[in-house]
Design a protein around this motif. Structure first.
Motif, PDB file in Angstrom:
ATOM      1  N   PHE A   1     -13.251   9.323   1.744  1.00 43.23           N
ATOM      2  CA  PHE A   1     -12.622  10.464   1.572  1.00 43.23           C
ATOM      3  C   PHE A   1     -10.982  10.137   1.592  1.00 43.23           C
ATOM      4  CE2 PHE A   1     -16.545  12.817   2.288  1.00 43.23           C
ATOM      5  CZ  PHE A   1     -16.449  13.761   1.349  1.00 43.23           C
ATOM      6  N   MET A   2     -10.505   9.331   2.474  1.00 48.13           N
ATOM      7  CA  MET A   2      -9.152   9.137   2.681  1.00 48.13           C
ATOM      8  C   MET A   2      -8.492   8.200   1.435  1.00 48.13           C
ATOM      9  SD  MET A   2      -6.447   9.522   4.271  1.00 48.13           S
ATOM     10  CE  MET A   2      -6.901  10.193   5.685  1.00 48.13           C
ATOM     11  N   SER A   3      -9.273   7.370   0.922  1.00 45.05           N
ATOM     12  CA  SER A   3      -8.690   6.324   0.011  1.00 45.05           C
ATOM     13  C   SER A   3      -8.970   6.534  -1.715  1.00 45.05           C
ATOM     14  CB  SER A   3      -9.129   5.093   0.578  1.00 45.05           C
ATOM     15  OG  SER A   3     -10.336   4.678   0.510  1.00 45.05           O
ATOM     16  N   LEU A   4     -10.104   7.141  -1.752  1.00 41.27           N
ATOM     17  CA  LEU A   4     -10.285   7.213  -3.236  1.00 41.27           C
ATOM     18  C   LEU A   4      -9.414   8.357  -3.977  1.00 41.27           C
ATOM     19  CD1 LEU A   4     -14.306   6.668  -3.492  1.00 41.27           C
ATOM     20  CD2 LEU A   4     -12.202   5.013  -4.017  1.00 41.27           C
ATOM     21  N   GLY A   5      -8.797   7.995  -4.792  1.00 45.26           N
ATOM     22  CA  GLY A   5      -8.139   9.062  -5.596  1.00 45.26           C
ATOM     23  C   GLY A   5      -6.836   9.854  -4.875  1.00 45.26           C
ATOM     24  N   VAL A   6      -6.422   9.478  -3.582  1.00 43.29           N
ATOM     25  CA  VAL A   6      -5.574  10.018  -2.926  1.00 43.29           C
ATOM     26  C   VAL A   6      -4.527   8.818  -2.512  1.00 43.29           C
ATOM     27  CG1 VAL A   6      -5.017  11.271  -0.733  1.00 43.29           C
ATOM     28  CG2 VAL A   6      -7.333  11.536  -1.826  1.00 43.29           C
ATOM     29  N   GLU A   7      -3.370   9.134  -2.357  1.00 44.71           N
ATOM     30  CA  GLU A   7      -2.015   8.360  -1.912  1.00 44.71           C
ATOM     31  C   GLU A   7      -2.065   8.560  -0.429  1.00 44.71           C
ATOM     32  OE1 GLU A   7       1.179   9.308  -4.553  1.00 44.71           O
ATOM     33  OE2 GLU A   7       0.206   8.796  -6.454  1.00 44.71           O
TER      34      GLU A   7
ATOM     35  N   TYR B   1      -0.988   5.984   1.339  1.00 41.56           N
ATOM     36  CA  TYR B   1      -0.243   5.054   1.974  1.00 41.56           C
ATOM     37  C   TYR B   1       1.280   5.740   2.197  1.00 41.56           C
ATOM     38  CZ  TYR B   1       0.439   4.769  -2.989  1.00 41.56           C
ATOM     39  OH  TYR B   1       0.477   5.196  -4.410  1.00 41.56           O
ATOM     40  N   SER B   2       1.206   6.983   2.036  1.00 44.29           N
ATOM     41  CA  SER B   2       2.736   7.544   2.144  1.00 44.29           C
ATOM     42  C   SER B   2       2.915   7.914   3.605  1.00 44.29           C
ATOM     43  CB  SER B   2       2.716   8.980   1.426  1.00 44.29           C
ATOM     44  OG  SER B   2       2.312   8.580  -0.206  1.00 44.29           O
ATOM     45  N   TYR B   3       1.746   8.078   4.562  1.00 42.84           N
ATOM     46  CA  TYR B   3       1.897   8.299   5.824  1.00 42.84           C
ATOM     47  C   TYR B   3       1.195   7.413   6.552  1.00 42.84           C
ATOM     48  CZ  TYR B   3       2.955  12.920   3.672  1.00 42.84           C
ATOM     49  OH  TYR B   3       3.287  13.851   2.984  1.00 42.84           O
ATOM     50  N   THR B   4       2.107   7.009   7.609  1.00 41.55           N
ATOM     51  CA  THR B   4       1.551   5.609   8.502  1.00 41.55           C
ATOM     52  C   THR B   4       0.331   6.076   9.250  1.00 41.55           C
ATOM     53  OG1 THR B   4       3.843   5.362   8.773  1.00 41.55           O
ATOM     54  CG2 THR B   4       2.131   4.329  10.543  1.00 41.55           C
ATOM     55  N   ALA B   5      -0.047   7.330   9.553  1.00 43.71           N
ATOM     56  CA  ALA B   5      -1.424   7.912  10.324  1.00 43.71           C
ATOM     57  C   ALA B   5      -2.491   7.671   9.514  1.00 43.71           C
ATOM     58  CB  ALA B   5      -1.063   9.267  10.747  1.00 43.71           C
ATOM     59  N   PHE B   6      -2.338   8.021   8.084  1.00 49.35           N
ATOM     60  CA  PHE B   6      -3.388   7.597   7.215  1.00 49.35           C
ATOM     61  C   PHE B   6      -3.680   6.389   7.048  1.00 49.35           C
ATOM     62  CE2 PHE B   6      -2.010  11.948   5.011  1.00 49.35           C
ATOM     63  CZ  PHE B   6      -2.585  12.682   5.885  1.00 49.35           C
ATOM     64  N   CYS B   7      -2.833   5.375   7.008  1.00 48.41           N
ATOM     65  CA  CYS B   7      -2.941   4.014   6.742  1.00 48.41           C
ATOM     66  C   CYS B   7      -3.587   3.501   8.156  1.00 48.41           C
ATOM     67  CB  CYS B   7      -1.406   3.262   6.435  1.00 48.41           C
ATOM     68  SG  CYS B   7      -0.853   3.611   5.315  1.00 48.41           S
ATOM     69  N   TYR B   8      -3.292   3.959   9.253  1.00 53.65           N
ATOM     70  CA  TYR B   8      -3.996   3.580  10.440  1.00 53.65           C
ATOM     71  C   TYR B   8      -5.420   3.843  10.328  1.00 53.65           C
ATOM     72  CZ  TYR B   8      -4.768   3.350  15.553  1.00 53.65           C
ATOM     73  OH  TYR B   8      -5.387   2.973  16.726  1.00 53.65           O
ATOM     74  N   LEU B   9      -5.700   4.953  10.118  1.00 56.88           N
ATOM     75  CA  LEU B   9      -7.143   5.582   9.879  1.00 56.88           C
ATOM     76  C   LEU B   9      -7.825   4.555   8.986  1.00 56.88           C
ATOM     77  CD1 LEU B   9      -9.161   7.633  10.603  1.00 56.88           C
ATOM     78  CD2 LEU B   9      -8.863   8.594   8.400  1.00 56.88           C
ATOM     79  N   VAL B  10      -7.298   4.146   7.612  1.00 60.83           N
ATOM     80  CA  VAL B  10      -7.974   3.402   6.812  1.00 60.83           C
ATOM     81  C   VAL B  10      -8.097   1.939   7.338  1.00 60.83           C
ATOM     82  CG1 VAL B  10      -7.741   2.316   4.676  1.00 60.83           C
ATOM     83  CG2 VAL B  10      -7.187   4.554   4.861  1.00 60.83           C
ATOM     84  N   THR B  11      -7.283   1.420   8.302  1.00 58.61           N
ATOM     85  CA  THR B  11      -7.401   0.077   8.942  1.00 58.61           C
ATOM     86  C   THR B  11      -8.450   0.358   9.967  1.00 58.61           C
ATOM     87  OG1 THR B  11      -4.778  -0.223   8.338  1.00 58.61           O
ATOM     88  CG2 THR B  11      -5.951  -1.633  10.321  1.00 58.61           C
ATOM     89  N   ILE B  12      -8.444   1.292  10.762  1.00 59.63           N
ATOM     90  CA  ILE B  12      -9.509   1.144  11.913  1.00 59.63           C
ATOM     91  C   ILE B  12     -10.925   1.485  11.035  1.00 59.63           C
ATOM     92  CG2 ILE B  12     -10.147   2.599  13.757  1.00 59.63           C
ATOM     93  CD1 ILE B  12      -7.690   0.826  14.092  1.00 59.63           C
ATOM     94  N   MET B  13     -10.994   2.265  10.293  1.00 67.11           N
ATOM     95  CA  MET B  13     -12.258   2.661   9.541  1.00 67.11           C
ATOM     96  C   MET B  13     -12.693   1.110   9.001  1.00 67.11           C
ATOM     97  SD  MET B  13     -13.404   5.498  10.297  1.00 67.11           S
ATOM     98  CE  MET B  13     -12.792   5.571  12.063  1.00 67.11           C
TER      99      MET B  13
END
Length: 153
Positions: A31-37, A39-51
């Protein structure tokens, strides 16, 4: 075996917890990474990394649990259980931090004066954070069940 705690490594309950962790963390990542940008927010990048860390950890332990259930031999080596408890504990804390930071950024994006986040995109971010919270809940439960077994070995 009276010392087998449901939810500890090598039991069917642990297999269910690991499978749930794998499913919810994969859903959060998708849900975070498909079709959505994201990487504009550090918190979202952090979530993707941890998942990205939780998925292989949970999937590997689900395979171990599944094998242990099939051969009817739960894992009871203190060293292995210690590594599993510490790994679950660390990933649980990191998952909670990622879910909380993602939730707060989404809330900020939704409640600022400008239109920073279209509703369709923000709802995907919210679903991703909800899946991360579910992953955290299952991961912390796994850690606690295994921690309960550790002193009795």
């Amino acid at each position: 075996m009276s010392d087998v705690v449901p939810g500890s490594v090598g039991t069917s309950a642990s297999f269910s917890l690991r499978l749930g962790q794998t499913i919810f963390s994969s859903a959060s990542l998708l849900f975070m990474s498909l079709g959505v940008e994201f990487y504009s927010y550090t918190a979202f990048c952090y979530l993707v990394t941890i998942m990205g860390l939780v998925i292989p950890w949970s999937f590997t332990l689900a395979i171990v649990d599944g094998y242990s259930v099939l051969v009817k031999c739960p894992i009871r080596q203190p060293g292995i259980l210690f590594v599993v408890v510490v790994g679950d504990w660390v990933l649980s804390i990191l998952t909670l931090a990622a879910a909380c930071s993602t939730t707060s950024v989404v809330d900020l994006l939704l409640h600022t004066d400008g239109s920073y986040c279209p509703p369709k995109i923000c709802s995907r971010y919210q679903i991703s954070a909800a899946m991360a919270f579910l992953t955290w809940f299952l991961s912390s439960a796994s850690s606690l069940f295994n921690l309960w077994v550790l002193p009795s070995l």
